[in-house]
Design an enzyme around this catalytic site. Structure first.
Site, mmCIF file in Angstrom:
data_model
loop_
_atom_site.group_PDB
_atom_site.id
_atom_site.type_symbol
_atom_site.label_atom_id
_atom_site.label_comp_id
_atom_site.label_asym_id
_atom_site.label_seq_id
_atom_site.Cartn_x
_atom_site.Cartn_y
_atom_site.Cartn_z
ATOM 1 N N ARG A 1 -6.200 5.450 -7.574
ATOM 2 C CA ARG A 1 -5.487 7.091 -7.879
ATOM 3 C C ARG A 1 -5.506 8.030 -9.179
ATOM 4 N NH1 ARG A 1 0.229 7.328 -4.326
ATOM 5 N NH2 ARG A 1 -0.465 9.838 -4.721
ATOM 6 N N LEU B 1 1.131 -1.042 0.541
ATOM 7 C CA LEU B 1 -0.169 -0.357 0.222
ATOM 8 C C LEU B 1 0.812 1.605 -0.119
ATOM 9 C CD1 LEU B 1 -2.404 -0.883 2.304
ATOM 10 C CD2 LEU B 1 -2.494 -1.093 0.772
ATOM 11 N N ASP B 2 0.787 2.600 -0.381
ATOM 12 C CA ASP B 2 1.085 3.414 -1.116
ATOM 13 C C ASP B 2 1.085 3.494 1.195
ATOM 14 O OD1 ASP B 2 1.482 3.551 -3.456
ATOM 15 O OD2 ASP B 2 -0.402 4.320 -3.433
ATOM 16 N N LYS B 3 2.204 5.072 1.035
ATOM 17 C CA LYS B 3 2.850 5.412 2.655
ATOM 18 C C LYS B 3 1.491 6.037 2.704
ATOM 19 C CE LYS B 3 5.150 9.464 4.324
ATOM 20 N NZ LYS B 3 5.739 10.443 4.467
#
Length: 336
Positions: free
Chosen positions: A252, A153-155
């Site tokens: 996104r 997962l992105d930060k």
């Protein structure tokens, strides 16, 4: 993989004549082609020829692994054995970082990752990551590639992740991801009012000029997202997104491509939308929301050992739930 540190597979008929490194990259997609080429040159790849090929023609004599070349032609029916070197010491250290463990057994860990936590050490983030926390919780994960992390997962994206505790389990989970039997459902607050849900089937690849960004591109890899409208606000929408693939920044990028970028997204978010006549508190909350309003809500998979379909759901983090409440309150006030 049937032994620790060994990959095995048989060359299928459709790969016959293909370059060996290319065929292996198709058979073992979790390993990069450049790494496979290196292993071939190092003599880590052994090819055992079948007595006859798939077409019934006698096979050539087996060659020592030291004589193999990445350019060698793959032969249908050949058995491939790859001796995988142990993970190199990347200097990762165990750190006592709190983990929100949703589920744990001898095979897997399911983590509820908070926003702001980097998953894997890298440039600018050598420590303080989820990986460092995992090594502290299960020291044996140091023996596995990426400490058993099979998807990221992105930060600044929160929510559920699964981690393998054994190499055999890691391989099974990677296969499930490739076969799309892992179900991942996200919640997102997007800018703009969406009329209805739908599916976006648009390949994603690296941006042509801005290498830190991804973009919808005909040169990219296939990417499919199914989205459903859960709630409409005056200038925003709460959507549920189910991933069919798992490309970098997929939700996104896809939402931005539809011109409904995720609220707070610092890379793809575009111009912030403020409802007409919004209260000062709502304006302030929208301006202060500096991460993508994206949460991995649900994770479902076949347990790699029992084969039973298992599902986990987690609650939305406080910052995102408070923003949802404020948007709901704003909509109610303006509708009266």
């Amino acid at each position: 993989m049937n032994k620790k540190n060994e990959l095995t597979a048989r060359i299928p008929r459709e790969f016959a004549g293909m370059r060996l490194d290319k065929a292996l990259a198709r058979l073992f997609p979790e390993v990069t082609r450049s790494r496979l080429q290196k292993w071939i040159r190092e003599g880590r790849v052994e090819v055992s020829h079948s007595p006859t090929t798939a077409a019934g023609i006698p096979s050539p004599a087996s060659r020592p692994s030291s004589l193999l070349s990445p350019r060698a032609a793959a032969i249908a029916g050949d058995l491939i054995r790859i001796q995988v070197p142990p993970p190199t010491d990347a200097g990762w250290m165990a750190q006592d970082i709190p983990l929100a463990i949703v589920y744990e057994d001898p095979d897997i860990l399911v983590i509820d990752k908070p926003p702001g936590l980097v998953v894997h050490p890298g440039a600018g983030n050598p420590s303080g990551t989820l990986l460092n926390a995992l090594l502290n919780h299960v020291p044996g994960l140091a023996e596995l590639p990426r400490a058993g992390i099979v998807h990221r997962l992105d930060k600044d994206t929160s929510g559920l992740m699964v981690v393998a505790k054994k190499e055999t389990v890691r391989q099974k989970l990677i296969k499930q991801l490739q076969e799309r039997s892992v179900e991942r459902v996200y919640l997102a607050i997007v800018n703009g009012v969406m009329i209805s849900g739908g599916t976006i089937n648009a390949p994603i690849g690296r941006h042509r000029t801005q290498r830190v960004r991804m973009a919808v591109s005909s040169r990219g890899k296939p990417a499919v997202s199914h989205y459903r409208v859960l709630k409409k606000y005056r200038a925003h929408t709460l959507v549920q997104v189910k991933l069919e693939s798992g490309r970098t920044h997929q939700i996104r990028v896809h939402m931005a491509h539809l011109h409904y970028p995720v609220v707070g997204d610092p890379v793809y978010g575009g111009r912030l939308k403020i409802p007409a006549g919004a209260s000062g508190a709502l304006k302030d909350a929208l301006h202060r929301f500096r991460r993508q309003a994206l949460h991995a809500l649900k994770l479902s998979l076949l347990h790699p050992e029992t084969g039973k379909r298992t599902q986990w759901v987690t609650s939305v983090p406080r910052d995102m739930s408070e923003l949802m409440e404020m948007l709901t309150r704003d909509s109610r006030l303006r509708s009266n």
